[in-house]
Design a protein around this motif. Structure first.
Motif, PDB file in Angstrom:
ATOM      1  N   LEU A   1     -28.609  20.892 -11.418  1.00 47.42           N
ATOM      2  CA  LEU A   1     -28.099  19.588 -11.815  1.00 47.42           C
ATOM      3  C   LEU A   1     -29.002  18.489 -11.256  1.00 47.42           C
ATOM      4  O   LEU A   1     -29.622  18.662 -10.206  1.00 47.42           O
ATOM      5  CB  LEU A   1     -26.674  19.388 -11.277  1.00 47.42           C
ATOM      6  CG  LEU A   1     -25.632  20.427 -11.675  1.00 47.42           C
ATOM      7  CD1 LEU A   1     -24.278  20.065 -11.057  1.00 47.42           C
ATOM      8  CD2 LEU A   1     -25.510  20.524 -13.194  1.00 47.42           C
ATOM      9  N   PRO A   2     -29.071  17.351 -11.927  1.00 49.01           N
ATOM     10  CA  PRO A   2     -29.841  16.232 -11.363  1.00 49.01           C
ATOM     11  C   PRO A   2     -29.248  15.816 -10.019  1.00 49.01           C
ATOM     12  O   PRO A   2     -28.037  15.910  -9.811  1.00 49.01           O
ATOM     13  CB  PRO A   2     -29.660  15.122 -12.409  1.00 49.01           C
ATOM     14  CG  PRO A   2     -29.254  15.829 -13.664  1.00 49.01           C
ATOM     15  CD  PRO A   2     -28.482  17.031 -13.238  1.00 49.01           C
ATOM     16  N   PRO A   3     -30.080  15.364  -9.096  1.00 49.00           N
ATOM     17  CA  PRO A   3     -29.574  14.997  -7.770  1.00 49.00           C
ATOM     18  C   PRO A   3     -28.436  13.982  -7.804  1.00 49.00           C
ATOM     19  O   PRO A   3     -27.465  14.111  -7.048  1.00 49.00           O
ATOM     20  CB  PRO A   3     -30.817  14.417  -7.072  1.00 49.00           C
ATOM     21  CG  PRO A   3     -31.962  15.134  -7.714  1.00 49.00           C
ATOM     22  CD  PRO A   3     -31.555  15.299  -9.155  1.00 49.00           C
ATOM     23  N   HIS A   4     -28.532  12.953  -8.686  1.00 51.02           N
ATOM     24  CA  HIS A   4     -27.486  11.935  -8.691  1.00 51.02           C
ATOM     25  C   HIS A   4     -26.150  12.510  -9.143  1.00 51.02           C
ATOM     26  O   HIS A   4     -25.092  12.135  -8.636  1.00 51.02           O
ATOM     27  CB  HIS A   4     -27.887  10.758  -9.594  1.00 51.02           C
ATOM     28  CG  HIS A   4     -27.962  11.092 -11.046  1.00 51.02           C
ATOM     29  ND1 HIS A   4     -29.078  11.665 -11.627  1.00 51.02           N
ATOM     30  CD2 HIS A   4     -27.047  10.949 -12.047  1.00 51.02           C
ATOM     31  CE1 HIS A   4     -28.853  11.856 -12.927  1.00 51.02           C
ATOM     32  NE2 HIS A   4     -27.635  11.439 -13.203  1.00 51.02           N
ATOM     33  N   ARG A   5     -26.181  13.471 -10.096  1.00 53.84           N
ATOM     34  CA  ARG A   5     -24.932  14.083 -10.537  1.00 53.84           C
ATOM     35  C   ARG A   5     -24.395  15.032  -9.469  1.00 53.84           C
ATOM     36  O   ARG A   5     -23.174  15.103  -9.243  1.00 53.84           O
ATOM     37  CB  ARG A   5     -25.137  14.841 -11.850  1.00 53.84           C
ATOM     38  CG  ARG A   5     -23.816  15.321 -12.465  1.00 53.84           C
ATOM     39  CD  ARG A   5     -24.006  16.103 -13.735  1.00 53.84           C
ATOM     40  NE  ARG A   5     -22.727  16.428 -14.344  1.00 53.84           N
ATOM     41  CZ  ARG A   5     -22.554  17.366 -15.278  1.00 53.84           C
ATOM     42  NH1 ARG A   5     -23.598  18.050 -15.746  1.00 53.84           N
ATOM     43  NH2 ARG A   5     -21.349  17.612 -15.762  1.00 53.84           N
ATOM     44  N   THR A   6     -25.283  15.732  -8.801  1.00 58.03           N
ATOM     45  CA  THR A   6     -24.874  16.613  -7.708  1.00 58.03           C
ATOM     46  C   THR A   6     -24.119  15.840  -6.646  1.00 58.03           C
ATOM     47  O   THR A   6     -23.041  16.258  -6.196  1.00 58.03           O
ATOM     48  CB  THR A   6     -26.108  17.288  -7.080  1.00 58.03           C
ATOM     49  OG1 THR A   6     -26.703  18.166  -8.039  1.00 58.03           O
ATOM     50  CG2 THR A   6     -25.729  18.089  -5.848  1.00 58.03           C
ATOM     51  N   VAL A   7     -24.681  14.716  -6.239  1.00 57.56           N
ATOM     52  CA  VAL A   7     -24.031  13.904  -5.206  1.00 57.56           C
ATOM     53  C   VAL A   7     -22.683  13.385  -5.698  1.00 57.56           C
ATOM     54  O   VAL A   7     -21.681  13.405  -4.956  1.00 57.56           O
ATOM     55  CB  VAL A   7     -24.943  12.735  -4.793  1.00 57.56           C
ATOM     56  CG1 VAL A   7     -24.198  11.771  -3.876  1.00 57.56           C
ATOM     57  CG2 VAL A   7     -26.195  13.259  -4.099  1.00 57.56           C
ATOM     58  N   ALA A   8     -22.613  12.954  -6.948  1.00 55.47           N
ATOM     59  CA  ALA A   8     -21.363  12.427  -7.494  1.00 55.47           C
ATOM     60  C   ALA A   8     -20.275  13.491  -7.514  1.00 55.47           C
ATOM     61  O   ALA A   8     -19.110  13.211  -7.204  1.00 55.47           O
ATOM     62  CB  ALA A   8     -21.599  11.879  -8.898  1.00 55.47           C
ATOM     63  N   LEU A   9     -20.634  14.716  -7.875  1.00 59.25           N
ATOM     64  CA  LEU A   9     -19.643  15.792  -7.947  1.00 59.25           C
ATOM     65  C   LEU A   9     -19.227  16.265  -6.560  1.00 59.25           C
ATOM     66  O   LEU A   9     -18.025  16.369  -6.253  1.00 59.25           O
ATOM     67  CB  LEU A   9     -20.195  16.967  -8.756  1.00 59.25           C
ATOM     68  CG  LEU A   9     -20.487  16.725 -10.241  1.00 59.25           C
ATOM     69  CD1 LEU A   9     -21.058  17.989 -10.878  1.00 59.25           C
ATOM     70  CD2 LEU A   9     -19.237  16.279 -10.985  1.00 59.25           C
ATOM     71  N   LEU A  10     -20.205  16.547  -5.708  1.00 61.70           N
ATOM     72  CA  LEU A  10     -19.874  17.149  -4.422  1.00 61.70           C
ATOM     73  C   LEU A  10     -19.266  16.154  -3.441  1.00 61.70           C
ATOM     74  O   LEU A  10     -18.579  16.561  -2.495  1.00 61.70           O
ATOM     75  CB  LEU A  10     -21.105  17.817  -3.820  1.00 61.70           C
ATOM     76  CG  LEU A  10     -21.661  18.998  -4.620  1.00 61.70           C
ATOM     77  CD1 LEU A  10     -22.646  19.804  -3.782  1.00 61.70           C
ATOM     78  CD2 LEU A  10     -20.562  19.908  -5.153  1.00 61.70           C
ATOM     79  N   SER A  11     -19.493  14.868  -3.647  1.00 59.93           N
ATOM     80  CA  SER A  11     -18.804  13.889  -2.798  1.00 59.93           C
ATOM     81  C   SER A  11     -17.297  13.940  -3.034  1.00 59.93           C
ATOM     82  O   SER A  11     -16.503  13.706  -2.109  1.00 59.93           O
ATOM     83  CB  SER A  11     -19.340  12.483  -3.050  1.00 59.93           C
ATOM     84  OG  SER A  11     -19.081  12.066  -4.381  1.00 59.93           O
ATOM     85  N   GLN A  12     -16.891  14.283  -4.251  1.00 64.43           N
ATOM     86  CA  GLN A  12     -15.460  14.446  -4.542  1.00 64.43           C
ATOM     87  C   GLN A  12     -14.905  15.689  -3.859  1.00 64.43           C
ATOM     88  O   GLN A  12     -13.776  15.689  -3.351  1.00 64.43           O
ATOM     89  CB  GLN A  12     -15.241  14.522  -6.047  1.00 64.43           C
ATOM     90  CG  GLN A  12     -15.667  13.268  -6.798  1.00 64.43           C
ATOM     91  CD  GLN A  12     -15.532  13.434  -8.308  1.00 64.43           C
ATOM     92  OE1 GLN A  12     -14.437  13.587  -8.839  1.00 64.43           O
ATOM     93  NE2 GLN A  12     -16.670  13.418  -9.002  1.00 64.43           N
ATOM     94  N   VAL A  13     -15.700  16.751  -3.835  1.00 70.38           N
ATOM     95  CA  VAL A  13     -15.298  17.951  -3.105  1.00 70.38           C
ATOM     96  C   VAL A  13     -15.144  17.626  -1.621  1.00 70.38           C
ATOM     97  O   VAL A  13     -14.178  18.039  -0.972  1.00 70.38           O
ATOM     98  CB  VAL A  13     -16.323  19.081  -3.297  1.00 70.38           C
ATOM     99  CG1 VAL A  13     -15.915  20.316  -2.495  1.00 70.38           C
ATOM    100  CG2 VAL A  13     -16.464  19.432  -4.777  1.00 70.38           C
ATOM    101  N   ALA A  14     -16.080  16.874  -1.085  1.00 70.58           N
ATOM    102  CA  ALA A  14     -16.019  16.496   0.328  1.00 70.58           C
ATOM    103  C   ALA A  14     -14.765  15.687   0.628  1.00 70.58           C
ATOM    104  O   ALA A  14     -14.140  15.867   1.685  1.00 70.58           O
ATOM    105  CB  ALA A  14     -17.277  15.710   0.709  1.00 70.58           C
ATOM    106  N   ASP A  15     -14.377  14.801  -0.280  1.00 68.47           N
ATOM    107  CA  ASP A  15     -13.148  14.025  -0.083  1.00 68.47           C
ATOM    108  C   ASP A  15     -11.933  14.951  -0.007  1.00 68.47           C
ATOM    109  O   ASP A  15     -11.036  14.759   0.824  1.00 68.47           O
ATOM    110  CB  ASP A  15     -12.963  13.033  -1.228  1.00 68.47           C
ATOM    111  CG  ASP A  15     -13.917  11.851  -1.149  1.00 68.47           C
ATOM    112  OD1 ASP A  15     -14.497  11.622  -0.066  1.00 68.47           O
ATOM    113  OD2 ASP A  15     -14.091  11.155  -2.172  1.00 68.47           O
ATOM    114  N   ALA A  16     -11.887  15.960  -0.894  1.00 66.91           N
ATOM    115  CA  ALA A  16     -10.772  16.904  -0.891  1.00 66.91           C
ATOM    116  C   ALA A  16     -10.731  17.690   0.414  1.00 66.91           C
ATOM    117  O   ALA A  16      -9.661  17.885   1.012  1.00 66.91           O
ATOM    118  CB  ALA A  16     -10.881  17.847  -2.085  1.00 66.91           C
TER     119      ALA A  16
END
Length: 242
Positions: free
Chosen positions: A103-118
């Motif tokens: 995945l592009p880095p910006h999309r990776t960060v957007a997705l996994l930051s949500q995982v981190a919040d959970a």
């Protein structure tokens, strides 16, 4: 396939099968709604320690208000089979997305930051996921993320669980923190480690460690430094430190 009955649920379609059970599209006939129903493996029925932790941690997960934790409607046991009734999500798991490449880095960060919040919300309530991996991360068409399967994974290093390569462990070993291979206590840091492994795979399209069996992966997690993503993918920016 003709629907079959499971307590008050009509099981309509298998959505996924893994080492920790089956997920069905099911109709809750009490409330007349479609749900995702996870049926845990039958061989867990006779494990009172696991069943007790399953109920305790499902209760904690069900009360979490963090939007990226999959909403749990109900959980328990029917006809000797443990189950979890969850929101039915229109989306794909992250493992499916990664099957198409990194995945592009910006999309990776957007997705996994949500995982981190959970995970942060769960850790604040003393709940450790134990099995953070791409197949437990659901992504909707708008890139909203849900984390599923809180509290289901067995503690691999516990005295009640042997370290054998089975369907329940093969998909997990690639992301497992080193302390999970021992009998020492675990905390939220094991989830942070697993999330870092998922991050590396999102950026590179490959698992952070090579190995197809327990000895190879155990050695890699304990002693091998994974390659930097920027060394494998030219579009991945380097992390500069001072």
């Amino acid at each position: 396939m003709c629907p079959r009955q499971f307590g008050p649920y009509l099981l309509e379609e298998v959505l996924g099968v893994g080492g920790m059970g089956e997920v069905w599209r099911a109709r809750d006939t009490r409330r007349e709604r479609l749900v995702a129903l996870k049926l845990l493996p039958e061989n867990l029925n006779g494990d009172p320690e696991f069943a007790s932790r399953f109920r305790r941690e499902s209760h904690v997960a069900a009360r979490l208000r963090e939007p990226h934790v999959i909403p749990i409607h109900d959980y328990g046991e029917i006809d000797g089979r443990l189950f979890i009734d969850m929101r039915l999500v229109d989306g794909r798991d992250l493992g499916d997305l990664l099957g198409e490449g990194p995945l592009p880095p910006h999309r990776t960060v957007a997705l996994l930051s949500q995982v981190a919040d959970a995970l942060e919300a769960a850790h604040a309530d003393a709940l450790v996921h134990r099995d953070v991996k791409p197949s437990n991360i659901l992504v909707t068409p708008t890139d909203f993320v849900y984390v599923v399967d809180f509290g289901i994974a067995r503690s691999i290093g516990s005295t009640r669980t042997s370290l054998t390569i089975t369907g329940a462990t093969v998909g997990t070993l690639d992301y497992m923190a080193p302390e999970r291979f021992t009998d020492q206590p675990i905390d939220g840091r094991v989830d942070v480690y697993s999330l870092a492994c998922v991050l590396a795979q999102c950026l590179t399209g490959r698992r952070p460690f090579r190995g197809e069996d327990l000895p190879a992966l155990l050695y890699a997690h304990l002693y091998v430094d994974p390659p930097r993503p920027s060394e494998l993918v030219g579009a991945c920016p380097r992390l500069w430190t001072r």
